[in-house]
Design a protein around this motif. Structure first.
Motif, PDB file in Angstrom:
ATOM      1  N   CYS A  68      34.386   7.535  17.732  1.00  0.00           N
ATOM      2  CA  CYS A  68      35.744   8.069  17.561  1.00  0.00           C
ATOM      3  C   CYS A  68      35.797   9.550  17.925  1.00  0.00           C
ATOM      4  O   CYS A  68      34.866  10.298  17.654  1.00  0.00           O
ATOM      5  CB  CYS A  68      36.191   7.904  16.113  1.00  0.00           C
ATOM      6  SG  CYS A  68      36.341   6.196  15.588  1.00  0.00           S
ATOM      7  N   VAL A  97      38.839  11.242  17.106  1.00  0.00           N
ATOM      8  CA  VAL A  97      39.845  11.794  16.204  1.00  0.00           C
ATOM      9  C   VAL A  97      39.807  11.068  14.866  1.00  0.00           C
ATOM     10  O   VAL A  97      39.578   9.864  14.799  1.00  0.00           O
ATOM     11  CB  VAL A  97      41.263  11.641  16.823  1.00  0.00           C
ATOM     12  CG1 VAL A  97      42.336  12.083  15.862  1.00  0.00           C
ATOM     13  CG2 VAL A  97      41.361  12.414  18.125  1.00  0.00           C
ATOM     14  N   CYS A  98      40.021  11.826  13.811  1.00  0.00           N
ATOM     15  CA  CYS A  98      40.176  11.269  12.469  1.00  0.00           C
ATOM     16  C   CYS A  98      41.547  11.722  11.973  1.00  0.00           C
ATOM     17  O   CYS A  98      41.943  12.868  12.196  1.00  0.00           O
ATOM     18  CB  CYS A  98      39.079  11.809  11.553  1.00  0.00           C
ATOM     19  SG  CYS A  98      39.208  11.226   9.851  1.00  0.00           S
ATOM     20  N   ARG A  99      42.271  10.843  11.350  1.00  0.00           N
ATOM     21  CA  ARG A  99      43.584  11.206  10.823  1.00  0.00           C
ATOM     22  C   ARG A  99      43.486  11.400   9.314  1.00  0.00           C
ATOM     23  O   ARG A  99      43.073  10.510   8.594  1.00  0.00           O
ATOM     24  CB  ARG A  99      44.611  10.133  11.162  1.00  0.00           C
ATOM     25  CG  ARG A  99      44.970  10.182  12.631  1.00  0.00           C
ATOM     26  CD  ARG A  99      45.713   8.950  13.085  1.00  0.00           C
ATOM     27  NE  ARG A  99      46.026   9.008  14.495  1.00  0.00           N
ATOM     28  CZ  ARG A  99      45.174   8.770  15.491  1.00  0.00           C
ATOM     29  NH1 ARG A  99      43.931   8.462  15.218  1.00  0.00           N
ATOM     30  NH2 ARG A  99      45.547   8.853  16.744  1.00  0.00           N
ATOM     31  N   ALA A 146      45.521  12.311   5.808  1.00  0.00           N
ATOM     32  CA  ALA A 146      46.845  12.299   5.206  1.00  0.00           C
ATOM     33  C   ALA A 146      46.810  13.120   3.924  1.00  0.00           C
ATOM     34  O   ALA A 146      45.891  12.992   3.113  1.00  0.00           O
ATOM     35  CB  ALA A 146      47.280  10.870   4.912  1.00  0.00           C
ATOM     36  N   ILE A 190      50.491  13.695   7.870  1.00  0.00           N
ATOM     37  CA  ILE A 190      49.320  13.122   8.540  1.00  0.00           C
ATOM     38  C   ILE A 190      48.967  13.958   9.756  1.00  0.00           C
ATOM     39  O   ILE A 190      49.821  14.256  10.587  1.00  0.00           O
ATOM     40  CB  ILE A 190      49.583  11.662   8.954  1.00  0.00           C
ATOM     41  CG1 ILE A 190      49.930  10.828   7.709  1.00  0.00           C
ATOM     42  CG2 ILE A 190      48.367  11.084   9.675  1.00  0.00           C
ATOM     43  CD1 ILE A 190      50.394   9.432   8.009  1.00  0.00           C
ATOM     44  N   LEU A 191      47.693  14.315   9.842  1.00  0.00           N
ATOM     45  CA  LEU A 191      47.208  15.145  10.940  1.00  0.00           C
ATOM     46  C   LEU A 191      46.075  14.466  11.690  1.00  0.00           C
ATOM     47  O   LEU A 191      45.101  14.035  11.078  1.00  0.00           O
ATOM     48  CB  LEU A 191      46.650  16.463  10.402  1.00  0.00           C
ATOM     49  CG  LEU A 191      47.627  17.441   9.821  1.00  0.00           C
ATOM     50  CD1 LEU A 191      46.877  18.557   9.122  1.00  0.00           C
ATOM     51  CD2 LEU A 191      48.499  18.003  10.909  1.00  0.00           C
ATOM     52  N   PRO A 192      46.181  14.380  13.017  1.00  0.00           N
ATOM     53  CA  PRO A 192      45.019  13.945  13.795  1.00  0.00           C
ATOM     54  C   PRO A 192      44.116  15.162  14.035  1.00  0.00           C
ATOM     55  O   PRO A 192      44.579  16.202  14.488  1.00  0.00           O
ATOM     56  CB  PRO A 192      45.646  13.448  15.102  1.00  0.00           C
ATOM     57  CG  PRO A 192      46.919  14.207  15.223  1.00  0.00           C
ATOM     58  CD  PRO A 192      47.374  14.543  13.834  1.00  0.00           C
ATOM     59  N   LEU A 193      42.856  15.043  13.671  1.00  0.00           N
ATOM     60  CA  LEU A 193      41.922  16.162  13.810  1.00  0.00           C
ATOM     61  C   LEU A 193      40.647  15.705  14.502  1.00  0.00           C
ATOM     62  O   LEU A 193      40.124  14.627  14.236  1.00  0.00           O
ATOM     63  CB  LEU A 193      41.550  16.713  12.425  1.00  0.00           C
ATOM     64  CG  LEU A 193      42.672  17.299  11.589  1.00  0.00           C
ATOM     65  CD1 LEU A 193      42.188  17.535  10.168  1.00  0.00           C
ATOM     66  CD2 LEU A 193      43.165  18.592  12.202  1.00  0.00           C
ATOM     67  N   ASN A 194      40.145  16.560  15.387  1.00  0.00           N
ATOM     68  CA  ASN A 194      38.814  16.323  15.924  1.00  0.00           C
ATOM     69  C   ASN A 194      37.828  16.610  14.801  1.00  0.00           C
ATOM     70  O   ASN A 194      38.112  17.387  13.897  1.00  0.00           O
ATOM     71  CB  ASN A 194      38.530  17.234  17.109  1.00  0.00           C
ATOM     72  CG  ASN A 194      39.429  16.918  18.276  1.00  0.00           C
ATOM     73  OD1 ASN A 194      40.387  17.628  18.506  1.00  0.00           O
ATOM     74  ND2 ASN A 194      39.149  15.854  18.980  1.00  0.00           N
ATOM     75  N   LYS A 241      48.932  22.997   6.443  1.00  0.00           N
ATOM     76  CA  LYS A 241      47.856  22.097   5.999  1.00  0.00           C
ATOM     77  C   LYS A 241      47.057  22.719   4.864  1.00  0.00           C
ATOM     78  O   LYS A 241      46.776  22.056   3.855  1.00  0.00           O
ATOM     79  CB  LYS A 241      46.947  21.773   7.199  1.00  0.00           C
ATOM     80  CG  LYS A 241      45.683  21.063   6.876  1.00  0.00           C
ATOM     81  CD  LYS A 241      44.844  20.810   8.114  1.00  0.00           C
ATOM     82  CE  LYS A 241      44.638  22.072   8.890  1.00  0.00           C
ATOM     83  NZ  LYS A 241      43.895  21.935  10.114  1.00  0.00           N
TER      84      LYS A 241
END
Length: 69
Positions: A21, A23-25, A27, A36-40, A62
């Motif tokens: 993967c 990206v990790c999301r 919440a 909800i944030l998509p983060l490397n 955040k």
């Protein structure tokens, strides 16, 4: 998990999936609705434990939400 036959329980398999993967999301509870944030991310696996690392500024929405929780 709604369909237990699809659940991944093997630790090494979980690590393999996570390594594929980008990206990790995450919440966060932001009052009435989730934020909800998509983060490397980076990760390390040591002694059967997974540690996730996220890059972030030290200020912003955040960080405000994380400090409230």
């Amino acid at each position: 998990m709604r369909q237990s036959k699809r659940e991944v329980k093997d630790f090494d398999e979980i690590v393999k999936i996570m390594e594929s993967c980008d990206v990790c999301r995450l919440a966060f509870n932001d009052g009435e609705c989730p934020y909800i944030l998509p983060l490397n991310f980076g990760m390390s696996v040591e002694n059967g434990e997974i540690t996730l690392y996220f890059h972030s500024a030290l200020e912003g929405h955040k960080v405000e939400i994380m400090n409230k929780s």
